[in-house]
Structure formats: C-alpha cells, structure tokens
Write a protein that holds these residues in place. Sequence first.
Motif, PDB file in Angstrom:
ATOM      1  N   GLN A 176       0.831  -1.213   0.000  1.00 45.36           N
ATOM      2  CA  GLN A 176       0.000   0.000   0.000  1.00 45.36           C
ATOM      3  C   GLN A 176       0.862   1.259   0.000  1.00 45.36           C
ATOM      4  N   GLU A 177       2.008   1.198   0.718  1.00 45.56           N
ATOM      5  CA  GLU A 177       2.948   2.332   0.689  1.00 45.56           C
ATOM      6  C   GLU A 177       3.365   2.653  -0.738  1.00 45.56           C
ATOM      7  N   ASP A 180       0.581   4.229  -2.468  1.00 44.07           N
ATOM      8  CA  ASP A 180       0.405   5.616  -2.034  1.00 44.07           C
ATOM      9  C   ASP A 180       1.328   6.570  -2.794  1.00 44.07           C
ATOM     10  N   TYR A 181       2.444   6.025  -3.277  1.00 42.35           N
ATOM     11  CA  TYR A 181       3.342   6.814  -4.138  1.00 42.35           C
ATOM     12  C   TYR A 181       2.866   6.752  -5.601  1.00 42.35           C
ATOM     13  N   GLN A 182       1.703   6.190  -5.821  1.00 42.79           N
ATOM     14  CA  GLN A 182       1.112   6.009  -7.150  1.00 42.79           C
ATOM     15  C   GLN A 182       1.954   5.082  -8.041  1.00 42.79           C
TER      16      GLN A 182
END
Lengths: 229, 229
Positions: A176-177, A180-182
């Motif tokens: 997910q991290e 989160d950075y796409q």
Amino acid sequence: MASSRKMVEFFYDIVSPYSWMAFEVLCRYKNVWNIDLKFKPAYLGGVMHGSGNRPPGMVPNKFHYMTKDLERVSGYFGVPLYPPSDVFEAMFEKGTLNAMRFVTAVAEKEKEGDVLVERVSRELWKRIWSTDQDVTQPASLTEAGLKAGLSASELEEILTLSKSQPIKDKLKSVTQEALDYQCFGFPFTVCHVNGKAELFFGSDRFELMAHCIGEKWVGPHPDKPTSKM
Amino acid sequence: MASSRKMVEFFYDIVSPYSWMAFEVLCRYKNVWNIDLKFKPAYLGGVMHGSGNRPPGMVPNKFHYMTKDLERVSGYFGVPLYPPSDVFEAMFEKGTLNAMRFVTAVAEKEKEGDVLVERVSRELWKRIWSTDQDVTQPASLTEAGLKAGLSASELEEILTLSKSQPIKDKLKSVTQEALDYQCFGFPFTVCHVNGKAELFFGSDRFELMAHCIGEKWVGPHPDKPTSKM
C-alpha cells in the motif's frame, strides 16, 4: 555527515526480473553513493491490482522484446539471469505471495539493517530467475534461507512467522505504501531529496537517479568504471 | 571506413513526447557515434492497434508518473517540453495522422538525407509538446514547414502530396516495418549490428545502445560531457 545521507527506498518483488537487475545495481552502489538504502519487499500482484495496470508481458510483442532485452541487460549488468522454462507458470500461476511473505518475515525478524533481506531476496531471485526452481513450497524457502546464512531453527521460526496475520498485514501495508506513491509496477525506487520524493520506475533510470540525488553514475559496475567509459 | 558505419533506424511519431527526447539525443550523437541515422516517421496509433498494446497513460498512476518524469527528463536532456493543456485531446482526439503523413511526404520529397525531416519533425514536436499549438490543420503544418526552412511553394506541393494514396501507403508500410520488428510503442530504435537487429524501446536505453554498437555514451550532451561526469 550522517544527516546529509539521502534515503532511498527500493520496492520490489522477486517475481520481477527487472527488479533483480535494479536490486543488484543498488547493492553495488549503496556504499558508493551517500545513501541509506532501504529494501521494501512488497507484492507486485497487489500493485498491479491496485493501480489497474496489467503485466507488460501480456502484449505478445512486448513479451518478445523483454525476453531479448533481459538477456542483453543481464549480460551488461552482470547478473546471471536465465528465464524459467515456463515463465507464465512461474510468474502468474505459482506466483510469489508465499515468497514475499517469507521475505517480509525475514525483514521483520532482522529489525536493524537489511543484510539478511538482501541475501534471502537474492537467493529467491536466483531460484526463480536463474536456476528454474520452485519458490512456493516451505522446503524451497528453507533452502534459499540456508544458502543466505540462516540456521535451520531460525528458518523454522521465520516460516511460522511468514504465515501469521501480522506478516500478511505487513506485506499488504508495504504494498500500500508503494501504491500511495502512485506506483504501477516494480522495480520502483523512491529517493527522498530535499523533502521531496523522486520516483523512478524500472531498472534503466540510474543515470537520471544519480543526477537527482547529486551522485555519479559510472555504469553498472562502480568497482570497475574504466571498463565502461 | 564507410562500411564499418552502423545503420540505426529511429521509428517515431510526434505524438510521443519520449520520442522527442530520444530524437534530440540521437540528433546530437549522429555525428559523434559512427552511425548512419535513418529517421522512420511512422504512426503510433497503427503500432498500438497492430500490437494490441494500449497507451501507458491510460493507467492513472502511470499517467501521473509520466507527467512528473517528463518534466525531469526534459530538464536533464535539455529539451523544452511543456505538455499541452489537454493532453488527451491533443494525443488521442486530435491525433497526428495528418502530421505524420505530412512528415512522410517531406521524407519522400527529400529522398537523400534527413535534414528536412529532422527540422520539420522538431517543429511539429515543438507545436504539440512545447507551445500547445495545433498540428492537424494545413495552416499549422505549413507554419511548421516554414519554420523548418521550406518555401511556401514547396509546402503547397508537400501538403498535396501528403494527401495522396502513395504517401498514405508509405506511412502504413513504415508502420508495418516497425510491427515486423515486433514493435509495441515508440520511440523504437533498431541498430543493425553484425547482421543482427538490436531493438531498443524508449528513451532511457542509450547507455545500453552505445554498449551494443561499440560506441561511448557520455550523457545526453555529448558536446559537453564534463558537465555530467
């Protein structure tokens, strides 16, 4: 000065051969560049699903290109890559969920530093992308762990840990991290420069990465740059 | 020795910003490396259709990455790229079929050498990828042609030629040439080395390309390599 070191996060999954290329290059540079390299074992399947991307190899022309390109790049980078006999089975049918939970468990147990994560990841990459061996069974993961220098008892503990909910959740959260950075694929490298995250996808952006972090790129073998220049 | 020169074919469409990056780099290197650089104006829409690939920007995370990446790469490569206000309209609704037929007509009229093809392509790239101007209308193509050094009468002839069946067929056949190399996107560079075609996709493979053709890569500005190293 420790405070001037730049933090570099490397998101990867051992299912990805280009991630192996980038991993080995970063391992060579981590003591050459003024960086703190942090390995972020994650799950590529989750990144593809979460971003709505699809594996590049699904386009036949791209698969053909990548096959030739990987051969060329592995020679240039000096990484002994030999594709498994059945690439689709290895990558998509068998997959690396268990393997990446195992690496996550190694990382969790190691706490400080990434020495074991580095060694275990390399051994797993060797199995899938060099010697055409399984990476799904406990015996396979144990074999990789033993080669990486872990003891049989440590491995038993890590295998049990790898099946626990906290480790499953940890792998999800690191994935997910990346999202989160796409992120949309691996390898994915995040360089923290002056409070800004500079994102690099792929194994062919090291020259640009060096420029962004104020370091020198001297080819894939920083220990013998003259052979390249 | 002329016979030792390597032939390098560069397939591109001015709809592709990464192709502009690679084009400028190759233009800088064509007199530095011992190569015969041959421009191959083609139609990216035909390559995507023929290969079953889809534009990378269709994945939102990838679109986001490419936007940031293009800004970074254009700075590093020294190419004044500024995306059009409506990227999707410019790339997919308006498209570049007329523009690439126009470039094909310039190439057909030029016969020997690629000087005009180079200049006209650059002016078209500037319009779409720097100054947010139209590249679909005859007046737009004429303006680009005038800036490239063609006369008004030459441009009238080229515009007429660009609508002819032979030019339409020529653009199709060059696009098919790319597909015959199992191309799936642009920029696509084919280096002929010892009777073998070495294929490179993208604008980030110049270091590897140099290695394959036995030349030196010294960064995107071969005229001032010290600034990089």
